[in-house]
Design a protein around this motif. Structure first.
Motif, mmCIF file in Angstrom:
data_model
loop_
_atom_site.group_PDB
_atom_site.id
_atom_site.type_symbol
_atom_site.label_atom_id
_atom_site.label_comp_id
_atom_site.label_asym_id
_atom_site.label_seq_id
_atom_site.Cartn_x
_atom_site.Cartn_y
_atom_site.Cartn_z
ATOM 1 N N ALA A 147 -55.006 -18.236 -30.871
ATOM 2 C CA ALA A 147 -54.821 -16.931 -30.201
ATOM 3 C C ALA A 147 -56.021 -16.579 -29.329
ATOM 4 N N LYS A 148 -57.215 -16.905 -29.809
ATOM 5 C CA LYS A 148 -58.450 -16.547 -29.087
ATOM 6 C C LYS A 148 -58.863 -17.587 -28.063
ATOM 7 N N ASN A 149 -58.263 -18.773 -28.180
ATOM 8 C CA ASN A 149 -58.736 -19.917 -27.404
ATOM 9 C C ASN A 149 -60.219 -20.180 -27.725
ATOM 10 N N PRO A 158 -62.720 -13.236 -36.675
ATOM 11 C CA PRO A 158 -63.640 -13.175 -35.528
ATOM 12 C C PRO A 158 -63.255 -12.002 -34.636
ATOM 13 N N SER A 159 -64.078 -11.699 -33.669
ATOM 14 C CA SER A 159 -63.770 -10.573 -32.787
ATOM 15 C C SER A 159 -62.442 -10.829 -32.063
ATOM 16 N N ALA A 160 -61.686 -9.727 -31.847
ATOM 17 C CA ALA A 160 -60.284 -9.848 -31.432
ATOM 18 C C ALA A 160 -60.103 -9.966 -29.922
ATOM 19 N N ASN A 161 -61.069 -10.571 -29.240
ATOM 20 C CA ASN A 161 -60.986 -10.783 -27.800
ATOM 21 C C ASN A 161 -60.679 -12.250 -27.505
ATOM 22 N N LEU A 162 -60.234 -12.524 -26.289
ATOM 23 C CA LEU A 162 -60.158 -13.920 -25.864
ATOM 24 C C LEU A 162 -61.580 -14.454 -25.819
ATOM 25 N N PRO A 164 -65.694 -9.725 -23.289
ATOM 26 C CA PRO A 164 -66.346 -8.719 -24.150
ATOM 27 C C PRO A 164 -65.465 -8.427 -25.366
ATOM 28 N N SER A 165 -66.085 -8.140 -26.500
ATOM 29 C CA SER A 165 -65.327 -7.825 -27.714
ATOM 30 C C SER A 165 -64.520 -6.542 -27.502
ATOM 31 N N CYS A 166 -63.512 -6.344 -28.365
ATOM 32 C CA CYS A 166 -62.637 -5.168 -28.246
ATOM 33 C C CYS A 166 -63.058 -4.127 -29.267
ATOM 34 N N LYS A 194 -70.834 -19.123 -23.404
ATOM 35 C CA LYS A 194 -70.736 -17.978 -22.507
ATOM 36 C C LYS A 194 -69.939 -16.913 -23.262
ATOM 37 N N HIS A 195 -70.360 -15.680 -23.194
ATOM 38 C CA HIS A 195 -69.750 -14.689 -24.074
ATOM 39 C C HIS A 195 -69.858 -13.303 -23.453
ATOM 40 N N TYR A 196 -69.035 -12.396 -23.912
ATOM 41 C CA TYR A 196 -69.117 -10.978 -23.554
ATOM 42 C C TYR A 196 -68.993 -10.740 -22.054
HETATM 43 MG MG MG Z 1 -67.024 -12.805 -30.881
#
Ligand code: MG
Ligand code: AMP
Length: 341
Positions: free
Chosen positions: A51-53, A138-142, A146-148, A228-230
Motif C-alpha cells: 500500500a505504501k510502496n 508505519p506512517s500512513a503516507n506513500l 510527508p507523513s499524514c 528520500k522522505h517527507y
Molecule cells: Mg514514515
C-alpha cells in the motif's frame, strides 16, 4: 473505495474484524497516522509494504498496548528498563531491542532487532487491545511523501488501497516518534522525534546520537533514514536566520525575482505580515515549536494541493525539538537550505 469511519464502538468492532482478517487499516496516533496491520502475520505486513510502496529493507514499528504484549516480542525487558520506559510511555518513543522468533521477518526485514512503541492515543491503544496482537504501523503516507496528520491526508495517499481509515481528528504532535536504540550502551538516538536528547538525559548519564544524523555521507543505523522522505511534489527551500526580518527580506526578494513561479510561504507569526503573498501559511510562534511540528506536514501537503512550484519554509534553531523538525525539513528540501547569518 476506502471508507472513513469515526472511532465508535461499532466501528472499532469492524476494525478488529478487518485486522484479524489480515487487512490494513489506517489509525490515528499522537504522532502521525499509521497504516496498521497484524504485526504477527506476514500476509498482513506484506500488504502494508504494498500500500505504501515501501522499500523492502525498511523495517516496521510494532505497536503494543502493554508490557505483557511486549514481553512476547523482545528479550531484555527488565523491571529496571520498564522504570526508564515509564518516563516516556505511553507516548512518542520507539525503542530498538533484540527480537524474539515469533516476529515475522517481514517486520524486521530480517534484522535481529525490532522497533517497539507503546502509543498514547487512546483510539490506537483501544484498537491494539481489542485485537490483542501487536500492530505494525508505519506512517500512513506513500513512501517518500510527508507523513499524514489527519484522515483527509491519509485518504489522499491511500484511497482504493486500503479498506478503512479511522478518523481520530488531527494528530496532537505531528512528527514521528523518536527512535532510541537500547541495544547500545549508552543508548543511541537513531531518529530524532518529539522526545529529545535532553529529555532522555534526565534519566541517563549519556545519550549518543547516530553520527549519520549530524554528519553528511555516513550510513544511518536506522534503514528508513537513508531514503528520500517527507518530500512534497513542489521544490522546498528552507531559510534559516536568528533574525526574523532577514528571512522576510529574503522571501520578498525571491518573490520579486520569480514572478513567474507560484510560491508558497510557510512562516513564523512574528514577521508573517512582512510578506505580501496570497499563498502563506503560519508555523505558529517561533517560541512554540510544538505548533510548528503539528502543522508542518499537513501544510506541505496543502501547498501541493494548490499546485505551487516552490515552498519556502522558515527554519528554526537545531536544538531540542528544533533538531527533530529540522531533520524532517532538510529531507523535505533534499538539502536545499540557506543560512542567512
Ligand atoms: Mg514514515
Ligand atoms: P515509520 O516508517 O515512519 O514508521 O518509521 C519507522 C522507523 O523505524 C524507520 O526509520 C525504520 O528504519 C526504523 N526501524 C524500524 N525497525 C528498526 C530496527 N530494527 N533497527 C533500526 N531502525 C529500525
Amino acid at each position: 473505495m476506502t471508507k472513513i469511519l469515526k472511532p465508535n464502538k461499532e466501528n472499532l468492532t469492524e476494525v478488529k474484524k478487518l485486522i484479524l482478517q489480515d487487512e490494513v487499516v489506517a489509525i490515528p496516533t499522537e504522532t502521525v497516522y499509521g497504516l496498521g496491520a497484524n504485526g504477527l502475520s506476514s500476509v498482513a505486513v506484506n500488504k502494508i509494504f504494498k500500500a505504501k510502496n515501501r522499500p523492502q529493507d525498511n523495517p516496521l514499528i510494532l505497536h503494543v498496548s502493554d508490557y505483557e504484549m511486549m514481553e512476547r516480542l523482545v528479550y531484555g525487558l527488565t523491571d529496571e528498563l520498564k522504570l526508564f520506559l515509564n518516563n516516556f510511555w505511553p507516548g512518542p518513543l520507539t525503542v530498538i531491542m533484540k527480537a524474539k522468533k515469533i516476529i515475522p521477518k517481514e517486520v524486521t526485514c530480517s534484522l535481529s532487532t525490532v522497533a517497539i512503541r507503546m502509543p498514547k492515543n487512546e483510539i490506537a491503544t483501544d484498537i491494539i487491545s481489542i485485537c490483542n496482537v501487536p500492530i505494525a504501523a508505519p506512517s500512513a503516507n506513500l513512501s517518500g511523501k510527508p507523513s499524514c496528520t489527519n484522515a483527509k491526508d491519509v485518504l489522499e495517499d491511500m484511497n482504493g488501497k486500503i479498506p478503512l481509515i479511522v478518523d481520530g481528528g488531527d494528530c496532537m504532535i505531528g512528527i514521528e516518534s523518536t527512535v532510541l536504540d537500547l541495544t547500545t550502551k549508552p543508548y543511541t538516538i537513531l531518529r530524532p522525534g518529539f522526545y529529545t536528547k535532553e529529555d532522555f538525559l534526565k534519566f541517563e548519564d549519556e545519550i549518543l546520537i547516530d553520527t549519520a544524523l549530524v554528519k553528511d555521507g555516513q550510513i544511518p543505523k536506522s534503514p528508513g533514514q537513508k531514503y528520500k522522505h517527507y518530500a512534497p511534489k513542489a521544490k522546498v527551500l528552507v531559510l534559516v536566520s536568528d533574525d526574523r526580518k532577514k528571512v522576510s527580506f529574503e522571501i520578498s526578494k525571491i518573490l520579486k525575482e520569480n514572478k513567474n513561479l507560484k510560491i508558497g510561504i510557510f512562516k513564523f507569526d512574528q514577521t508573517i505580515l512582512d510578506v505580501d503573498s496570497e499563498n502563506i501559511l503560519s508555523l505558529g510562534s517561533i517560541f512554540n515549536l510544538e505548533q510548528m511540528s503539528k502543522v508542518l506536514f499537513t501544510g506541505l501537503r496543502d501547498f501541493d494541493k494548490k499546485n505551487v512550484d516552490l515552498i519556502i519554509v522558515e527554519g528554526c534553531k537545531e536544538e531540542k525539538l528544533g533538531f527533530s523538525i529540522m531533520n524532517r525539513l532538510k529531507k523535505s528540501a533534499s538539502g536545499n537550505i540557506k543560512y542567512l547569518d
